[in-house]
Design an enzyme around this catalytic site. Structure first.
Site, PDB file in Angstrom:
ATOM      1  N   LYS A 129       1.024  -1.178  -0.233  1.00 11.80           N
ATOM      2  CA  LYS A 129      -0.082   0.010   0.022  1.00 11.80           C
ATOM      3  C   LYS A 129       0.794   1.182   0.096  1.00 11.80           C
ATOM      4  O   LYS A 129       1.922   1.211   0.459  1.00 11.80           O
ATOM      5  CB  LYS A 129      -0.963   0.076   1.457  1.00 11.80           C
ATOM      6  CG  LYS A 129      -2.113   0.954   1.174  1.00 11.80           C
ATOM      7  CD  LYS A 129      -3.244  -0.053   0.516  1.00 11.80           C
ATOM      8  CE  LYS A 129      -4.483   0.919  -0.070  1.00 11.80           C
ATOM      9  NZ  LYS A 129      -5.553   0.012  -0.269  1.00 11.80           N
ATOM     10  N   ASP A 169      -7.006   4.406  -4.267  1.00 11.63           N
ATOM     11  CA  ASP A 169      -7.555   4.275  -3.106  1.00 11.63           C
ATOM     12  C   ASP A 169      -8.195   5.651  -2.762  1.00 11.63           C
ATOM     13  O   ASP A 169      -8.458   6.427  -3.874  1.00 11.63           O
ATOM     14  CB  ASP A 169      -6.573   3.859  -2.026  1.00 11.63           C
ATOM     15  CG  ASP A 169      -7.223   3.296  -0.627  1.00 11.63           C
ATOM     16  OD1 ASP A 169      -7.659   1.959  -0.683  1.00 11.63           O
ATOM     17  OD2 ASP A 169      -7.684   4.125   0.312  1.00 11.63           O
TER      18      ASP A 169
HETATM   19  N1  GLU Z   1      -7.441   0.214  -2.752  1.00 13.34           N
HETATM   20  C1  GLU Z   1      -8.167  -0.936  -3.016  1.00 13.34           C
HETATM   21  C2  GLU Z   1      -8.136  -1.783  -1.992  1.00 13.34           C
HETATM   22  O1  GLU Z   1      -8.199  -1.269  -0.859  1.00 13.34           O
HETATM   23  C3  GLU Z   1      -7.687  -1.627  -4.400  1.00 13.34           C
HETATM   24  C4  GLU Z   1      -6.347  -2.075  -4.524  1.00 13.34           C
HETATM   25  C5  GLU Z   1      -5.833  -2.476  -6.070  1.00 13.34           C
HETATM   26  O2  GLU Z   1      -6.666  -2.570  -6.778  1.00 13.34           O
HETATM   27  O3  GLU Z   1      -4.642  -2.893  -6.105  1.00 13.34           O
HETATM   28  O4  GLU Z   1      -8.037  -3.282  -2.142  1.00 13.34           O
END
Ligand code: GLU
Length: 448
Positions: A129, A169
């Site tokens: 992340k 996100d």
């Molecule tokens: N931010 C999204 C999550 O919390 C998607 C992440 C992504 O597609 O890599 O899963």
């Protein structure tokens, strides 16, 4: 707070000591540990190999300066993060969050959640992340572009389609991914589509990716309801938030016969007993990037409320789709009193541990984010598949894949909950099933 088995408590104490002040990270770790006692008893080899200790320590944590120039000609300095948490199942995969609340602890909680969520999808993706304390609210397009270009000027050296694949996100959508991808392409001189997901449809994106997190959450709830012989038909829903997750959860719930009567943003919430007018909501949020108060101003059946909580609105199903810890114990008690029958986390960790316990004690169907919001990242993995094969799939086929993945996650959670003595408990099911998968891979790959 409940107590942990002494062996797990010892490991948790070390996490607390080594990561001081990172409350959200502690909470995310604790919530997983609470489920794991029966697993570590059944698999002593996991403890012997220090699997948990290894999973709680990110493989790599990158923090960097992001200087950029605003429209007034002033230099601004933000902080950028990428926490590459685990690549045991595939390249690091997870979104970027641009929000003033972002700090290392927030990114670590999200990265930790992501490892388990991604394992649950059954797809070959690790967990990571990133993001920044940059606040995109009120910024011009040019400022957003300048920030994204500066952010990528550092990030590019750490990512790649086989290494680390960021996506969106909170605060990062199609526009930001476009600027980030453009800068990556320019610096590297490579058209490496699979390096980012959530791309635009004309340049490597996947149909259904934008809708996937919200749709997936509703598909998951549908599976839970089906397991009790129930459906969305005629149900009243409250959905917090009005970003990408909320908007598409509303859309799919409406398609399945529910009436969504409330949604929110950080300023307040709207109640619309006639049912949210999705076209108006999309126009305001996606095109004009406006506040939700304007929705009520333009819709006679709606009212805008700035005091109290959206969770006071009586409903059958509640979908927290805004942000972490937005639904606390008092809100949960109110929802139960009002007769809620199902709650699913469209956002990451929106329900506090106390609230989760209230739902469990009341026999409310409860879907943790790791399971319920995994449709977004799963469809990112489908985008990576399309990029790798230089192909693009139809809307119908991609949505079918998403629905199948969500049904599979539901099945795995239900089976693991049964196996570990907590039938119907999706929190235990999600944590144990993903942990076992990760732990077996950790053992197989040796001490790395
Ligand atoms: N931010 C999204 C999550 O919390 C998607 C992440 C992504 O597609 O890599 O899963």
């Amino acid at each position: 707070m409940s107590t942990l088995d002494p062996h797990l408590q010892d490991i948790y104490d070390v996490v607390l000591r080594r990561n001081p002040g990172e409350d959200e990270f502690h909470q995310a770790v604790f919530e997983v540990f609470e489920s794991l006692d029966p697993v570590v008893k059944k698999h002593p080899e996991f403890a012997d190999s220090k699997v948990l200790e290894r999973l709680c320590e990110p493989e790599r944590q990158i923090i960097f300066r992001v200087p950029w120039v605003n429209d007034g000609g002033e230099i601004e300095i933000n902080r950028g993060f990428r926490v590459e948490f685990s690549s045991i199942l595939g390249p690091y995969k997870g979104g970027l969050r641009f929000h003033p609340s972002v700090n290392l602890g927030i990114i670590k909680f999200l990265g930790f959640e992501q490892i388990f969520k991604n394992a649950l999808t059954g797809m070959p993706i690790g967990g990571g992340k990133g993001g920044s304390d940059f606040d995109p609210k009120g910024r011009s397009d040019r400022e957003i572009m300048a920030f994204c270009q500066s952010f990528m000027t550092e990030l590019y050296r750490h990512i790649g389609e086989h290494t680390d694949v960021p996506a969106g996100d909170i605060g990062v959508g199609g526009r930001e991914i476009g600027y980030l991808f453009g800068q990556y392409k320019r610096i590297t001189n490579r058209y490496e589509s699979g390096v980012l997901t959530g791309k635009g449809l004309g340049w490597g994106g996947s149909l259904v990716r934008k809708e996937a997190t919200g749709y997936g959450t509703v598909f998951f709830v549908n599976e839970m309801l089906k397991s009790r012989g129930d459906s969305f038909d005629g149900k009243r829903l409250v959905v917090s938030g009005s970003g990408n997750v909320a908007v598409y959860a509303i859309e799919k719930a409406q398609q399945l016969g529910a009436t969504v009567i409330a949604c929110s943003d950080s300023g307040g919430y709207v109640v619309d007993r006639a049912g949210i007018d999705l076209e108006l909501l999309k126009e305001l949020k996606e095109v004009r990037r406006e506040r939700i108060s304007l929705y009520a101003a333009q819709r006679p059946s709606a009212s805008y409320v700035t005091d109290g909580s959206i969770w006071d609105v009586e409903c059958d199903i509640a979908l927290p789709c805004a942000t972490q810890n937005e639904l606390d114990e008092d809100a949960a008690i109110q929802l139960v009193k009002n007769g809620v029958c199902a709650v699913a986390e469209g956002a990451n960790m929106p329900t506090t541990p106390g609230a989760t316990r209230v739902f469990g004690d009341a026999g409310v169907l409860f879907a943790p984010g790791k399971a319920a919001n995994a449709g977004g990242v799963a469809t990112s993995a489908l985008e990576m598949q399309q990029n790798a094969s230089r192909d693009s799939w139809s809307h119908e086929y991609t949505e079918e894949r998403l629905a199948g993945i969500m049904a599979g996650i539901h099945e795995r959670c239900a089976a693991a909950a049964d196996e570990y003595g907590a039938p119907g408990n999706y929190v235990v099911g999600a944590n144990t099933s993903s942990f076992v998968q990760l732990a077996e891979a950790v053992l197989a790959l040796g001490v790395i």
